[in-house]
Design an enzyme around this catalytic site. Structure first.
Site, PDB file in Angstrom:
ATOM      1  N   GLU A 455       0.865  -1.184   0.000  1.00 54.63           N
ATOM      2  CA  GLU A 455       0.000   0.000   0.000  1.00 54.63           C
ATOM      3  C   GLU A 455       0.899   1.230   0.000  1.00 54.63           C
ATOM      4  O   GLU A 455       1.212   1.758  -1.040  1.00 54.63           O
ATOM      5  CB  GLU A 455      -0.953  -0.012   1.198  1.00 54.63           C
ATOM      6  CG  GLU A 455      -1.948  -1.160   1.114  1.00 54.63           C
ATOM      7  CD  GLU A 455      -3.269  -0.860   1.803  1.00 54.63           C
ATOM      8  OE1 GLU A 455      -3.807   0.228   1.667  1.00 54.63           O
ATOM      9  OE2 GLU A 455      -3.760  -1.774   2.503  1.00 54.63           O
ATOM     10  N   TRP A 517     -12.871  10.254   5.159  1.00 51.60           N
ATOM     11  CA  TRP A 517     -11.723  10.156   4.246  1.00 51.60           C
ATOM     12  C   TRP A 517     -11.697  11.425   3.380  1.00 51.60           C
ATOM     13  O   TRP A 517     -10.766  12.223   3.475  1.00 51.60           O
ATOM     14  CB  TRP A 517     -11.822   8.874   3.416  1.00 51.60           C
ATOM     15  CG  TRP A 517     -11.131   7.718   4.088  1.00 51.60           C
ATOM     16  CD1 TRP A 517      -9.977   7.102   3.679  1.00 51.60           C
ATOM     17  CD2 TRP A 517     -11.506   7.050   5.300  1.00 51.60           C
ATOM     18  NE1 TRP A 517      -9.619   6.117   4.570  1.00 51.60           N
ATOM     19  CE2 TRP A 517     -10.537   6.064   5.570  1.00 51.60           C
ATOM     20  CE3 TRP A 517     -12.559   7.199   6.208  1.00 51.60           C
ATOM     21  CZ2 TRP A 517     -10.595   5.227   6.685  1.00 51.60           C
ATOM     22  CZ3 TRP A 517     -12.622   6.370   7.326  1.00 51.60           C
ATOM     23  CH2 TRP A 517     -11.658   5.407   7.546  1.00 51.60           C
ATOM     24  N   GLU A 730      -1.543  -0.593  13.284  1.00 50.14           N
ATOM     25  CA  GLU A 730      -2.785  -0.372  12.547  1.00 50.14           C
ATOM     26  C   GLU A 730      -3.993  -0.831  13.349  1.00 50.14           C
ATOM     27  O   GLU A 730      -5.019  -0.166  13.395  1.00 50.14           O
ATOM     28  CB  GLU A 730      -2.720  -1.162  11.234  1.00 50.14           C
ATOM     29  CG  GLU A 730      -3.999  -1.138  10.436  1.00 50.14           C
ATOM     30  CD  GLU A 730      -3.822  -1.784   9.079  1.00 50.14           C
ATOM     31  OE1 GLU A 730      -2.970  -2.685   8.964  1.00 50.14           O
ATOM     32  OE2 GLU A 730      -4.527  -1.391   8.131  1.00 50.14           O
TER      33      GLU A 730
END
Ligand code: BGC
Length: 936
Positions: A455, A517, A730
């Site tokens: 990612e 987001w 995470e």
């Protein structure tokens, strides 16, 4: 005077970010109560002309360029002298600044690519040229689609890593300018460049379905301009006269894959000569059309070296080096051995069953290989890749392996560190340190989710929740100003929708309109305005901010709520199933509606700041409509919310949805109850984590806040610290309490989002925040939490170093503050008294006795709520129960849910009587010991 700056960068670069860079200065003076009456700016232009400007009043931060615009290549000298309200003039400060190439017309060079190569094959390019006289001034302007490293006559130019960094390559590339006068001479010279595809040719995508984001080969654009003593200028730009090769030593290079280098093919003198076999003319490309923008932020650099702390031999017999810190960068080796021998370096963040854990890297291979030239000791470090790792597996080392032969080289965008934190609890200090490491590792050219697996992408939500913390820890104004230009550019390709990843990397990035987001578009510019006083940035981003809320409004329901479309919700709420992190306790539509309100509110405020009065009124009314609908739909009159998770309450309290004091008090009470019912385990994901401490403290629940913050059992902020984490994970349980690695493929050990509480550690716990943009006015208002005896924050604000902190002494608290010159502070002490102060050091003492409340231990008749509040007693019960009923012990291991008035006796009904007896005895003993200690 101190710290005179042109532009936003803090690394001392002289290159401006355009023709009209903002100017900032600070006045360092021991005078107390100092304010600036005026500032005198004097600029000596490139042609010798002198221009003056006077700033009346206190403005000193990011002041718009007050002179005629700079010309391309113009070098100026700026001098600033401030005068205080006391009439005293400070010693002038001066700085030089130089404009780079500013428009397309300044360029004559062409984009070039390596000859006949597959698009992502790395290689070298070069060209020789003759200077008829000694150079007096030489500048190299350079950028790439991909990553480059330039050499002049065999010496590397500059100290940038992975330049020019990742931007929205379709729209803009960043041009670096270097002063290379000292690297050139009259006569023969050679310019050479290493070139790799890096982010430009990387394949992005999940589950093996990765594809390239950009078409075309890696390409270089360079223009060397040399002024000679006779007044003439020689320009050497990339064009068809350059030659290149892909059959050199750099065999392969990939951001995810790592790099392979064969030194048997390497002649270190390659960029000092233009002859040699295997070089053929480069390909000249049509201009891909991306704007050539001066690099406005600090570049990626090597910022630290870390030595090995241990070497292990795994069960499988592999040699693994432990650097003691999960970090981001790569490893430099020093090795001696036979020509043609290959050493392999494998990277991982953790060990699993004693071996390197690479499963979590997914498709990111993360392996570097070096083939030795043979002979003398050789040094090598890969050029165009980076890894997230703490452990390094060294395969096929020639001879005896010496850990001194490997050095971890930490790389990230070279922002100035601005915020430090101290506190009486070492675990909290280490948490803070871990967040700093995660920010460093993930602010590498762009803000990323993680630095290790396949990612390393600019996930907007991760940054949105972390922006406040980022702004506390480093001066990231320049860095994020650059990234926000990419965000706005990407948005234009998708009708205002903010992609969930910026720069976009996959087609699907633009598909959803995702709350929390996409709201990076509004929250990040506002945060930079608040923390750095960057009104210019707010003005530049305003169109993007408004476009985003208009997209949100189009998605929203008729009544101002937003319940449609796929949402990520309170991502990674610890109660969400491991495989579906969006399914936490907070319904995604509450997150969406709360963020709709938040963004409308921020756009309304920004419009007011920027003087767009119609917009200010319009968006304020829309925000109010959403707020009213939110309360009517999701909050009961008694102060309960329909989604009973802490995030729900925290959003309502912190975003300003609940404003009525009575309602706020009721919501705060219920939030505190939920946190207690959760056994003081963290119950928030990305969205709620930056808010929950603010929400508890704003409603007066300091005891609850303290227990939540200081919790060490999973899930909690401190649990990872207690098991040795050196970065933020995470998932709350990336490492499970039994020591094994979480089995889910989405498990990174370096994700900053859940570390977003650090902003609160500074603003709330230590009590230092900006009451006015750029800290022109400070707010000093510490939350003196029971369970701690001191806390302090130091932040280098745009006005200079500021501090706030407190320390307990028996039944008193001493609060201290340092206010920089030019700033003032509003102070609210723990006893509720308020003060106003000017610059200088200040201290206050107030009475405060604030212990965590004592619990009542009554053997089996202990109230479960008391047990929750008493970590020692709970641990004791858990251990006893585990001995006779391991199954039931689990109930006491997780969040202990209790009902009011229920006792341990009822919770343990039907249990083995002997066991019950032992539990009773243990608690009674604990009670007795405590009573004896209290009455000597
Ligand atoms: C990333 C995140 C991101 C999330 C959203 C993950 O794979 O690592 O941090 O925000 O996806 O779906």
């Amino acid at each position: 005077m101190a710290d005179l700056r042109v532009g936003r960068r803090r690394d001392g670069a002289v290159w401006t970010d355009g023709a009209a860079p903002p100017v900032s200065w600070r006045t360092a003076t021991p005078a107390t109560g100092w304010t600036q009456a005026s500032a005198h700016l004097l600029v000596t232009r490139g042609d010798g002309a002198v221009q003056e400007h006077v700033v009346d009043g206190p403005d000193a931060v990011l002041v718009p360029w007050p002179f005629p615009p700079l010309q391309p290549r113009e070098r100026v000298r700026l001098e600033v002298t401030t005068t205080g309200s006391d009439g005293v003039r400070a010693t002038p400060a001066a700085v030089e600044a130089e404009a780079p190439l500013l428009t397309a017309a300044d360029w004559s060079a062409d984009w070039v690519a390596l000859p006949d190569a597959a698009d992502d094959r790395p290689g070298q390019l070069r060209r020789g040229f003759v200077l008829p006289a000694e150079p007096v001034r030489a500048r190299l302007h350079v950028t790439a689609l991909g990553a480059y490293e330039v050499e002049l006559n065999g010496t590397v130019v500059g100290d940038e890593v992975l330049a020019p960094g990742w931007t929205s390559y379709r729209d803009r590339v960043l041009v670096a300018t270097h002063d290379v006068t000292a690297q050139l001479h009259a006569g023969e010279n050679v310019v050479g460049a290493w070139l790799a595809g890096a982010w430009f040719t990387e394949r992005y995508g999940f589950f093996g379905r990765a594809t390239r984001a950009y078409a075309g080969p890696a390409a270089l654009l360079a223009q060397l301009e040399v002024d000679l003593a006779d007044g003439s200028r020689v320009t050497v730009g990339t064009d068809g006269t350059w030659t290149g090769r892909t059959a050199g030593p750099l065999l392969t290079s990939g951001i995810y894959a790592g790099e392979e280098f064969d030194a048997t093919r390497h002649a270190p003198s390659w960029s000092r000569t233009t002859t040699g076999p295997g070089w053929s003319p480069v390909r000249v490309l049509a201009d891909p059309g991306a704007a050539r923008v001066p690099a406005t932020a600090e570049p990626v650099r090597r910022t630290q070296e870390v030595a090995a702390v241990a070497v292990l031999t795994t069960r499988a017999g592999a040699t693994v080096v432990d650097f003691g810190q999960n970090l981001v960068g790569r490893v430099r080796i020093r090795v001696q051995g036979p020509a043609g021998h290959t050493v392999t370096l494998r990277h991982a963040e953790v060990l699993e069953d004693g071996e390197l854990a690479t499963r979590q890297l997914r498709y990111a291979y993360s392996v570097d290989r070096y083939t030795l030239a043979g002979g003398e000791p050789e040094e090598w470090e890969p050029r165009f890749t980076f890894h997230g790792f703490r452990y390094l597996q060294v395969d096929d080392w020639p001879g005896e392996f010496d850990p001194a032969a490997v050095t971890a080289v930490v790389c990230h965008s070279d922002m100035a560190r601005t915020g430090t934190f101290t506190c009486s609890e070492p675990l909290l200090e280490r948490l803070h340190e871990n967040v700093v490491w995660s920010m460093r590792g993930n602010f590498l050219s762009i803000p990323t989710d993680c630095p290790q697996r396949d990612e390393r992408l600019g996930w907007t939500g991760d940054l949105q929740v972390f922006a406040g913390t980022a702004a506390v820890l480093h001066d990231c104004d320049a860095f994020l100003t650059s990234w926000l230009a990419d965000l706005a550019a990407e948005q234009e390709h998708s009708g205002g929708v903010v992609p969930i990843i910026v720069p976009t990397a996959m087609e699907s990035d633009r598909e959803g309109v995702v709350a929390a987001w996409g709201d990076a578009a509004t929250v990040v510019p506002w945060t930079l305005y608040e923390r750095f006083g960057d009104t210019g940035l707010l003005a530049r981003q305003y169109a993007s901010m408004r476009a985003w809320v208009d997209v949100e409004l189009a998605q929203a329901d008729g009544d101002g709520l937003w319940s449609r479309g796929y949402q990520l919700g309170d991502w990674l709420d610890p109660r969400a199933p491991a495989h579906s992190p969006r399914e936490g306790r907070t319904h995604p539509s509450l997150v969406a509606s709360a963020y709709l309100f938040r963004s409308l509110d921020l756009v309304a405020r920004s419009a007011a700041v920027l003087g767009h009065r119609d917009d200010a009124a319009r968006y304020a009314a829309l925000a109010e409509r959403t707020r009213t609908a939110f309360l009517a739909t999701y909050v009961t009159p008694a102060g309960r919310m329909v989604s009973e998770g802490p995030t729900t309450y925290a959003m309502a309290l912190v975003f300003g949805l609940a404003t009525d004091p009575d309602l706020r008090a009721r919501l705060g009470r219920r939030l505190a109850e939920i946190v207690r019912e959760d056994g003081y385990r963290i119950g928030t994901g990305f969205v709620g984590t930056p808010l929950v401490m603010d929400a508890l403290c704003a409603t007066g629940h300091l005891h609850t806040a303290s227990r939540l913050l200081l919790q060490t059992e999973a899930p909690s902020w401190l649990y990872p610290v207690t098991v040795g984490a050196t970065t933020v994970w995470e998932r709350w349980d990336a490492l499970l309490p039994d020591g094994s690695v979480n089995g889910h493929e989405m498990t990174s050990f370096n994700h900053y989002a859940l570390g977003a509480v650090v902003d609160w550690l500074h603003r709330g716990l230590a009590g230092l925040s900006a009451a006015e943009p750029g800290f022109a006015r400070l707010r000093v208002a510490p939350a003196v939490l029971p369970g701690l005896t001191s806390a302090g924050s130091r932040q280098v604000t745009p006005y200079g170093p500021a501090e706030a902190g407190w320390e307990r002494t028996a039944d008193r608290v001493r609060v201290t503050a340092l206010v920089p010159p030019g700033a003032t502070a509003e102070v609210e002490l723990p006893d509720g008294t308020r003060h106003e102060v000017g610059s200088g050091a200040h201290a206050w003492e107030v009475d405060l006795t604030d212990e965590l409340p004592a619990t009542e231990l009554r053997g089996l008749d202990t109230d479960l709520a008391d047990l929750v509040d008493d970590p020692d007693a709970l641990a004791l019960v858990r251990a006893e129960v585990a001995a006779f009923d391991p199954g039931r012990a689990l109930a006491f291991a997780g969040a202990l849910r209790y009902e009011a008035g229920s006792t341990l006796r009822t919770a343990l009904m039907f249990a083995d009587p002997d066991g019950l007896h032992r539990v009773h005895a243990a608690l009674t003993d604990l009670h007795d010991t405590r009573t004896t200690e209290e009455t000597p």
